[in-house]
Design an enzyme around this catalytic site. Structure first.
Site: not given
Length: 247
Positions: A8, A130
């Site tokens: 990330d 998500d």
């Protein structure tokens, strides 16, 4: 089943967030290319890259770093998400050597874009869903929509999507274990293979996912993304992938 390390990217560094909160981040490395090299040496067969700044900005912010990783490891498949809102961005990443591009927010806000992208770049499009309590979140998880994750996934059944990444926001970065029930529910309702994400924190999660990977799901569970667990040593990437290979 693939065990896929997450890298990330926030402000040029490798970080992990808790439940997607940008203000609750832990920096693990300031050299993303070296981090990619490390996970490759540990047996990774694919890397999951997320441009966290890009997810909030709506356009690539750490794209240059992603392309550096692709150039350094041309034989390692990469999947990138965060700030991908148009075909030009997808084309730019693919031309740089990235194998898969993840459409998240745009898949929720404008579902026909997924079909358009799949047609333009067949075999290279992943949808990222998500969810929080079954409802899809967008814009770097800053907004929770009124769209049900299973209902949305079914809309893409005939578009040519390579796979769906399903992330349980409540568990992401919390080291609490993957949401097996919700992952199975999604995979069972769709012909598209699912990649589990959020809370994959120990070998038991890998074992449990493997048990249901093909036996209880329609499209099947083809992979599991893990982040904080492998950075902190709670999950051994090489051992987890080796276990999957033996299964």
């Amino acid at each position: 089943m693939l065990v896929i390390p997450a890298i990330d990217l926030k402000d040029g560094q490798c970080v992990r967030l808790r439940q997607g909160r940008m203000e609750d981040s832990t920096v693990f490395s300031d050299d993303p290319v070296q981090t990619a090299t490390h996970w490759k040496e540990q047996g990774a067969r694919r890397l999951h890259l997320v441009d966290l700044n890009g997810a909030f900005a709506g356009e690539p912010v750490n794209g240059g770093i992603v392309k550096e990783i692709a150039a350094a490891h041309p034989d390692l498949p990469l999947q990138i998400g965060g700030g991908i809102r148009d075909l030009a961005t997808i084309e730019s990443y693919l031309n740089a050597g990235v194998q898969y591009v993840i459409i998240g927010t745009q898949a929720v806000k404008h579902p026909p874009f997924v079909a358009e992208a799949c047609k333009a770049f067949p075999g290279h499009i992943i949808v990222g869903l998500d969810a929080k309590d079954g409802w899809v979140a967008t814009h770097g998880w800053a907004e929770v929509s009124d769209v049900n994750v299973v209902d949305l996934a079914q809309q893409f059944a005939d578009d040519g999507v390579d796979s769906i990444i399903y992330t349980d926001i409540a568990r992401d970065g919390m080291m609490q274990g993957v949401n097996i029930e919700a992952t199975v529910r999604l995979a069972s309702s769709s012909s598209i293979p699912v990649i589990a994400s959020g809370g994959v924190s120990r070998m038991e999660d890998i074992v449990e996912l493997l048990k249901v990977a093909d036996t209880e799901t329609g499209g099947g569970i083809m992979g599991a993304i893990t982040g904080r667990a492998i950075y902190e040593g709670a999950l051994d990437l090489a051992a987890a992938q080796a276990y999957c290979d033996r299964y």
